[in-house]
Design a protein around this motif. Structure first.
Motif, PDB file in Angstrom:
ATOM      1  N   UNK A  84      -2.986   1.331 -11.231  1.00  0.00           N
ATOM      2  CA  UNK A  84      -3.507  -0.023 -11.465  1.00  0.00           C
ATOM      3  C   UNK A  84      -3.386  -0.941 -10.253  1.00  0.00           C
ATOM      4  N   UNK A  85      -2.587  -0.581  -9.280  1.00  0.00           N
ATOM      5  CA  UNK A  85      -2.294  -1.489  -8.161  1.00  0.00           C
ATOM      6  C   UNK A  85      -3.536  -1.966  -7.396  1.00  0.00           C
ATOM      7  N   UNK A  86      -4.501  -1.083  -7.087  1.00  0.00           N
ATOM      8  CA  UNK A  86      -5.671  -1.564  -6.333  1.00  0.00           C
ATOM      9  C   UNK A  86      -6.457  -2.653  -7.047  1.00  0.00           C
ATOM     10  N   UNK A  91      -9.058  -8.311  -7.117  1.00  0.00           N
ATOM     11  CA  UNK A  91      -9.262  -9.624  -7.727  1.00  0.00           C
ATOM     12  C   UNK A  91      -8.678 -10.757  -6.892  1.00  0.00           C
ATOM     13  N   UNK A  92      -7.618 -10.466  -6.138  1.00  0.00           N
ATOM     14  CA  UNK A  92      -6.985 -11.524  -5.344  1.00  0.00           C
ATOM     15  C   UNK A  92      -6.301 -10.907  -4.131  1.00  0.00           C
ATOM     16  N   UNK A  93      -6.790 -11.249  -2.926  1.00  0.00           N
ATOM     17  CA  UNK A  93      -6.229 -10.650  -1.718  1.00  0.00           C
ATOM     18  C   UNK A  93      -4.822 -11.150  -1.394  1.00  0.00           C
ATOM     19  N   UNK A  94      -4.341 -12.137  -2.146  1.00  0.00           N
ATOM     20  CA  UNK A  94      -2.980 -12.625  -1.866  1.00  0.00           C
ATOM     21  C   UNK A  94      -1.919 -11.587  -2.240  1.00  0.00           C
ATOM     22  N   UNK A  95      -2.344 -10.569  -2.999  1.00  0.00           N
ATOM     23  CA  UNK A  95      -1.396  -9.520  -3.383  1.00  0.00           C
ATOM     24  C   UNK A  95      -1.474  -8.290  -2.473  1.00  0.00           C
ATOM     25  N   UNK A  96      -2.344  -8.335  -1.477  1.00  0.00           N
ATOM     26  CA  UNK A  96      -2.533  -7.165  -0.614  1.00  0.00           C
ATOM     27  C   UNK A  96      -1.244  -6.718   0.067  1.00  0.00           C
ATOM     28  N   UNK A 124      -6.775   2.965  -0.084  1.00  0.00           N
ATOM     29  CA  UNK A 124      -7.803   2.065  -0.612  1.00  0.00           C
ATOM     30  C   UNK A 124      -7.548   0.630  -0.176  1.00  0.00           C
ATOM     31  N   UNK A 125      -6.286   0.212  -0.267  1.00  0.00           N
ATOM     32  CA  UNK A 125      -5.932  -1.151   0.156  1.00  0.00           C
ATOM     33  C   UNK A 125      -6.083  -1.285   1.671  1.00  0.00           C
ATOM     34  N   UNK A 126      -5.737  -0.234   2.390  1.00  0.00           N
ATOM     35  CA  UNK A 126      -5.845  -0.242   3.852  1.00  0.00           C
ATOM     36  C   UNK A 126      -7.295  -0.452   4.284  1.00  0.00           C
ATOM     37  N   UNK A 131      -5.766  -5.175   8.377  1.00  0.00           N
ATOM     38  CA  UNK A 131      -4.841  -5.995   9.168  1.00  0.00           C
ATOM     39  C   UNK A 131      -3.583  -6.334   8.371  1.00  0.00           C
ATOM     40  N   UNK A 132      -3.775  -6.817   7.148  1.00  0.00           N
ATOM     41  CA  UNK A 132      -2.635  -7.183   6.303  1.00  0.00           C
ATOM     42  C   UNK A 132      -1.764  -5.975   5.998  1.00  0.00           C
ATOM     43  N   UNK A 133      -2.416  -4.859   5.688  1.00  0.00           N
ATOM     44  CA  UNK A 133      -1.665  -3.657   5.318  1.00  0.00           C
ATOM     45  C   UNK A 133      -0.864  -3.128   6.503  1.00  0.00           C
TER      46      UNK A 133
END
Length: 528
Positions: A84-86, A91-96, A124-126, A131-133
């Motif tokens: 479920x994490x992705x 929905x909100x990049x503040x959780x990246x 997937x998040x990367x 950059x954030x990841x």
């Protein structure tokens, strides 16, 4: 929590379509259900993920609840939560950053299925926010409390997966960020991490410039601590391993534009003076071969030395150790064991550096006479070995390792003969140019990458008293000098640091940090 009540909340949320304003209580029921039974946890994970975007006021609580499930004792629940994490990041990049941090820590899960799901989530998040990841992962990597195993898994993930990313995602700016983080991590890393990071740097476009090559050479100098006295017996460290490993990566950078003089001085003044001590270490003879070969390669790009005779005499003394004086018993036909591989490298280095001091051998005729007697005696061994190679039955079946030795032996032996001929001129000259046999084999096999841990190596060539070419190396030693004929650390050899993180005393010693369980930090520790 009652499963029926949870399912009822799920039905109400599913029927709401776009009218979720008055259903916050039902969504809160799902969040609380993450502390219920197994079936409730699994259904709760689905509800939280599916309706996450509709309840911004509950999102922080929802994410925390899923993070708790990622540490659940039941593997099926952990897997359901990880999947479920992705959706949170979508929905909100503040959780990246937080999802990247949790997913990265989950890479240390031992079950292959869990590990693959965590890896897929992180990838997937990367791709969505590289950059954030990357910043989040390197922050965790450089955290002093992060366990070694996790650090290595994260570095392998980054350096492997980034290469597969689309060029539209892996932009020049992102590549620059990665290079900056990699170089920063190099300042405090274990041996395995150093190898991993340097392998990436030397194979990247970064190393196409002289400036970058010099920068990596400077990093190697710092790791080797060339401003201090070389001590192969330093407690809790293996300075010889560290030296050879560090130099292995920067050897290709020496050229007419980047001289190797500083390293030549260090090897001759500090390392060769410890030659016998190094030889007495475990795998000492392989260390000596690697050092001799590295010295030979670097000698091709040595600039003008202030007092070249000081360095030449160190090489000369070691060379005589491998070139015995002829036996006084003229009736004996037995030849001693000759280490042709080490002699080729030392003789090549001597021949190169002696050009800066051409009177080194002639200033004392007794020294020249003694040395020429040794050269003549050694040359007989070379001729004997060449004769054996020529007479060997060509139809005989050899092992792959034996074939390698036999293929490179003629070039190695002819190199030694060619160099010796120059030294028999009156006075000795230093004009011939030969190509090192182990470098030729590297080129022939098109090796473009640094050898991996455990890669088979070429076996040093010896000549025994029975007149046959032979090798006496143990199975363990065959994993020491890599395809480039340079020492490569054997698998599992190191669990040590270049730097001591608790202080400024740098060494090839243990990395600090508390011991943890198989899933890392224990319950509740995935969140910073």
């Amino acid at each position: 929590m009652n499963f029926a009540k949870l399912y009822s909340s799920y039905e109400l949320l599913s029927e709401a379509k776009d009218n979720f304003t008055e259903l916050g209580t039902e969504y809160k029921v799902a969040i609380n259900a993450t502390k219920g039974s197994e079936k409730e946890k699994q259904l709760a994970a689905q509800i939280i993920s599916k309706f996450f975007k509709h309840f911004p006021d509950y999102q922080n609580d929802a994410v925390e609840a899923i993070f708790d499930l990622c540490e659940d004792d039941d593997m099926s629940i952990r897997i359901a939560a990880i999947k479920t994490l992705p959706s949170f990041c979508k929905e909100s990049n503040k959780y990246n950053a937080r999802v990247a941090d949790i997913s990265a820590q989950l890479l240390q899960l031992e079950d292959p299925q869990e590990h693959n799901i965590a890896s897929s989530t992180l990838l997937q998040v990367l791709k969505d926010d590289p950059t954030t990841v990357l910043k989040s992962m390197f922050k965790l990597i450089n955290d002093k409390t992060t366990e070694l195993q996790l650090r290595e898994k994260m570095l392998k993930f980054i350096l492997t997966k980034v290469k597969t990313m689309d060029k539209a995602v892996f932009t020049a700016e992102l590549e620059e960020l990665l290079l900056t983080e990699v170089k920063s991590t190099l300042q405090d890393c274990t041996a395995e991490e150093y190898i991993l990071l340097m392998n990436y740097l030397v194979s990247s476009k970064y190393c196409n410039t002289i400036t970058a090559q010099q920068e990596l050479i400077d990093i190697a100098c710092e790791q080797i601590e060339m401003d201090q006295k070389f001590n192969p017996l330093e407690e809790d460290s293996n300075n010889t391993d560290k030296l050879i490993t560090c130099v292995k990566f920067i050897l290709p950078f020496f050229s007419a534009k980047i001289e190797s003089s500083k390293f030549i001085l260090f090897y001759c003044d500090q390392v060769l003076s410890q030659w016998e001590t190094i030889g007495n270490l475990e795998l000492g003879t392989q260390y000596q071969l690697a050092i001799a070969q590295q010295l030979a390669e670097m000698s091709m790009y040595c600039g003008n030395l202030e007092t070249p005779s000081t360095q030449i005499v160190q090489i000369f003394d070691k060379l005589k150790m491998y070139m015995p004086y002829p036996s006084e018993d003229t009736s004996s036909t037995k030849m001693p064991e000759f280490n042709f591989s080490v002699v080729e490298s030392l003789l090549f280095t001597f021949h190169r550096l002696a050009r800066q001091s051409p009177d080194f051998l002639t200033c004392d005729q007794s020294v020249l006479k003694d040395f020429r007697s040794r050269l003549m005696y050694f040359s007989r061994g070379v001729q004997g070995c060449l004769k054996v190679l020529n007479l060997t039955d060509k139809e005989k079946i050899f092992s792959p390792e034996e074939k390698k030795v036999r293929e490179m032996s003629p070039k190695l032996l002819n190199n030694i003969n060619t160099l010796i001929k120059d030294l028999f001129y009156q006075p000795p000259i230093y004009k011939c140019n030969v190509s090192l046999s182990f470098k030729l084999e590297t080129k022939k096999t098109n090796v473009t990458k640094s050898p991996e841990i455990g890669t088979k190596r070429h076996v040093p060539i010896f000549f025994e008293s029975n007149g046959a070419s032979n090798n006496k190396q143990s199975k363990q030693s065959r994993n020491i000098v890599g395809e480039k004929r340079i020492y490569t650390p054997p698998s599992g050899k190191f669990s040590h640091n270049f730097h001591n993180r608790e202080g400024n005393n740098r060494f090839w010693g243990g990395r600090g940090g508390p011991s943890r369980g198989s899933r890392g930090r224990g319950r509740g520790a995935y969140r910073n």
